[in-house]
Design an enzyme around this catalytic site. Structure first.
Site, PDB file in Angstrom:
ATOM      1  CD  GLU A   1      12.238  77.946  29.858  1.00 37.59           C
ATOM      2  OE1 GLU A   1      12.042  76.958  28.891  1.00 37.59           O
ATOM      3  OE2 GLU A   1      12.597  77.638  30.848  1.00 37.59           O
TER       4      GLU A   1
ATOM      5  CD  GLU B   1       9.245  78.133  33.684  1.00 41.04           C
ATOM      6  OE1 GLU B   1       9.781  76.921  33.482  1.00 41.04           O
ATOM      7  OE2 GLU B   1       8.703  78.684  32.746  1.00 41.04           O
TER       8      GLU B   1
HETATM    9  C1  GAL Z   1      10.303  75.046  30.926  1.00 38.48           C
HETATM   10  C2  GAL Z   1       9.280  75.771  30.335  1.00 38.48           C
HETATM   11  C3  GAL Z   1       7.863  75.628  31.189  1.00 38.48           C
HETATM   12  C4  GAL Z   1       7.600  74.200  31.354  1.00 38.48           C
HETATM   13  C5  GAL Z   1       8.919  73.745  32.100  1.00 38.48           C
HETATM   14  C6  GAL Z   1       8.842  72.320  32.466  1.00 38.48           C
HETATM   15  O1  GAL Z   1      11.401  74.914  30.223  1.00 38.48           O
HETATM   16  O2  GAL Z   1       9.364  77.393  30.536  1.00 38.48           O
HETATM   17  O3  GAL Z   1       6.775  76.025  30.130  1.00 38.48           O
HETATM   18  O4  GAL Z   1       7.706  73.464  30.080  1.00 38.48           O
HETATM   19  O5  GAL Z   1      10.197  73.948  31.324  1.00 38.48           O
HETATM   20  O6  GAL Z   1      10.028  71.739  33.238  1.00 38.48           O
END
Ligand code: GAL
Length: 670
Positions: free
Chosen positions: A142, A312
């Site tokens: 990110e 994710e």
């Molecule tokens: C994303 C990030 C992850 C984790 C996640 C939590 O933005 O890439 O590492 O922090 O959020 O929701």
């Protein structure tokens, strides 16, 4: 189409890893992403490496027939490294160091960090060059999260000066292009230019736009350090990066040029709280807004014009929004299908198991902290089983493009001229209108070829070049349907106001110019009336009084000093039509204008879908997703592959051979 998960073996005792991977395999998980924050575990001190844990995890993944996506671990430079070279740290606008103790504390322009990046990426790439379980890589994690695209350290200052010199060549050209006669802001040399810093009044908009472009370009260059090393080491690997939703400061199209695959991170119940206009409804707090999420699917699919991944996916409740309600029953499955409907090839849930330590203890995983299945586990397994069953996934063939312009976003963010003028919300409005008619959309950079689209929608092309105006004109004259939103054609490339009336070089295509503009609060009367039918529609935030030259007037203002002035005009040019909308349309007006373009462009569409219910076609499959707590009844000419005509709350269904213009979706009888 496959399911995956993000796994941190380094957080758990080695004895547990085999059980974890077995459970993943049982759930039908195919991809495991690892290593994005593990630099210190891999290299606990300079030159001393520990790969055993990652080797073991990879072997287990391989033994179970799963595949790994490894990450370059650069989002978290270890303490020994930043102590050795403190200049690696970012500085914020006030010059304050963004220190160690969380993540993303490095500067993209730090020469030292760039060298360290190349070193660690090369070491990791070589170590796993021939590993059969490694399918591909994610660069960093990110880029720009936690507002870190823009750094204001000395190295950035010097890189900014070089960046400007390369673009303007002579300081007189820069002073002229930025109009630095205003407030005595001329610079004697490039060396005299600093990054923006705290100032008594607002910043010069040309300087802030330049800094926004420079900062984004810095990330583009930094990303290439990773991609080059990985490609040289093993050309078979795919290289991706996980972008973010509605992310304001990084040009994802530019970064993507160096990638093989685009991915992004989707957290629907957080996004409706922290990056959208208005208060989230109860249903949205449980499942998010399908259009807000869908826009990001379509933007990242549009970035390379091919399938994308959700790297994710929210697995349950999360830790970072203001409030963290539990998602609705089935929401984690719904999100996977929704991604599939928009063209995703994989959805990986973040994270595998709720962690015991550190900042994210309040973040769910597919497993609870004790290792037993949490709410998301069954949803993920069900999605995996259904994707297996569907087996074939065609591609998304979007007849409509929405033009998304980062330059306009950055320039408008500096001079919104109203606290309510948010570029993303404006784009959301037009995008939502197309999606509420069941039509697939590519969200693309204006520089992309337009010839394949029946309808093109430009919510705001605030910055307009002659070249872009020519391309849009050719598109319309060749038979395209173009809908242009407010504030388009106001500024030139350097963010200075054009001398000719808005929409500048688009004026002859649009057949009208802008006489006046105003920004209006919600409490003022904001309605326009259709000239032919007398129907009245609401708008918000922004209004332009248009003076038609060749265009016909579609809508006129009802109230205020601009009453009767033209608000929306339409102009036939060559074989196509352009509609210029001088207001920020509310839902009904956006629907009216968009639907007319769809009809004229012969784009098959549905009746207006219920809020929160969306459809998406991919090949010969049609998905119907329900982000609401209502039961719906679906009538389709096709065969059901998943679910059936009874669409449950937060449920979804997939049909084969179900033309969208024959779909009927209605509230089920109570
Ligand atoms: C994303 C990030 C992850 C984790 C996640 C939590 O933005 O890439 O590492 O922090 O959020 O929701």
């Amino acid at each position: 189409m496959a399911i995956g998960t993000c796994y941190f073996p380094e957080h758990w005792p080695p004895e547990r890893w085999a059980t974890d991977i077995e459970r993943m395999a049982e759930a039908g998980i195919k991809y495991v992403r690892m290593g994005e924050f593990a630099w210190e575990r891999i290299e606990p001190e300079r030159g001393t490496f520990d790969f055993e844990w990652l080797d073991t995890a990879l072997s287990l993944i391989d033994d179970h027939g799963l595949e790994a996506i490894l990450c370059t671990p650069t989002a978290t430079p270890p303490k020994w490294l930043v102590d050795e070279y403190p200049e690696i740290h970012q500085r914020d606008l006030n010059g304050t160091v963004r220190g160690f103790g969380s993540r993303r504390h490095y500067c993209f322009n730090s020469a030292r960090y760039r060298a360290e990046t190349e070193r660690i990426v090369s070491i990791l790439a070589e170590r796993y060059a021939d590993h059969p379980a490694v399918a591909g890589w994610q660069t960093d994690n990110e880029f720009g999260c936690h507002r870190t695209v823009r750094c204001y350290c000395d190295e950035c200052a010097s890189a900014f000066r070089t960046w400007l010199r390369e673009r303007y060549d002579d300081i007189d050209h820069l002073n002229e292009a930025w109009g630095n006669a205003f407030w005595s802001q001329g610079y004697p040399s490039f060396a005299a230019i600093d990054p923006p810093q705290p100032t008594p009044a607002e910043q010069h908009p040309s300087r802030t736009l330049a800094y926004a472009r420079f900062s984004s370009d810095s990330v583009v260059e930094y990303n290439k350090i990773h991609t080059q090393v990985l490609r040289e080491t093993n050309p078979e690997w795919f290289v991706t990066h996980n972008f973010m939703g509605h992310f304001p400061t990084l040009n994802a199209y530019d970064v993507s040029e160096a990638l093989d695959l685009v991915s992004w991170d989707s957290y629907p119940t957080g996004f409706v709280q922290d990056r959208r206009d208005g208060e989230a409804t109860v249903d949205e707090l449980r499942a998010g807004d399908p259009d807000q999420v869908g826009l990001n699917h379509d933007l990242y699919r549009g970035a390379l014009g091919q399938p994308f991944w959700v790297m994710e996916q929210q697995p349950g409740d999360v830790n970072w929004p203001p409030r963290c309600p539990q998602p609705a029953e089935g929401a984690m499955r719904l999100w996977a299908h929704h991604a599939a409907a928009h063209g995703a090839d994989a959805v990986l849930y973040f994270r595998w198991r709720r962690c015991l330590s550190g900042q994210e203890q309040y973040h769910a995983g597919l497993l609870k902290q004790d290792g037993s299945p949490d709410r998301g586990y069954a949803d993920a397994a069900q999605a995996a089983e259904e994707f297996d069953r569907l087996s074939e996934f065609g591609s998304v063939n979007a007849p409509v493009a929405v033009l998304h312009d980062y330059d306009s976003l950055w320039a408008l963010s500096e001079q919104p001229h109203s606290p309510d003028f948010d570029y993303w919300s404006l784009v959301d409005g037009f995008y939502g209108a197309v999606r509420s008619r069941g039509v697939q959309v590519d969200v693309i950079d204006p520089a992309t070829s337009l010839s394949d689209y029946d309808v093109v929608i430009a919510p705001s092309l605030y910055l307009m070049t002659e070249e872009l105006a020519d391309r849009l004109t050719t598109y319309v004259e060749d038979g395209g349907e173009l809908l242009i939103g407010p504030r388009s054609g106001s500024k030139d490339h350097h963010n200075t106001l054009r001398a000719e009336p808005q929409p500048g070089p688009l004026a002859s295509l649009v057949g009208a110019t802008v006489d006046q503009h105003e920004s209006v609060p919600n409490r003022m009367e904001t309605r326009v009336r259709e000239t032919e039918t007398d129907r009245s529609f609401a708008y918000r935030t922004w209004a332009e009084w248009l003076e038609p030259t060749d265009a016909i007037v579609r809508m006129r203002y009802e109230h205020g000093p601009g009453a009767d002035a033209a608000a929306v005009v339409e102009h036939a040019a060559g074989d196509g039509t352009v509609t210029y909308c001088g207001v920020w349309p509310r839902e009904d007006l956006a629907d009216e204008l968009v639907t007319e373009c769809l009809s004229r462009g012969d784009v098959a569409h549905t009746d207006r879908l219920p809020v929160g219910v969306r459809v998406g076609a991919r090949g010969d499959r049609t998905w119907i997703v329900n982000f609401t707590s209502e039961d719906y009844e679906i009538d389709t000419g096709g065969d059901w592959l998943v679910g059936d005509s009874a669409l449950e709350p937060f449920g979804c269904a997939v049909a084969k051979h179900a033309p969208i213009d024959q779909l009927q979706i209605e509230l089920a009888d109570q």
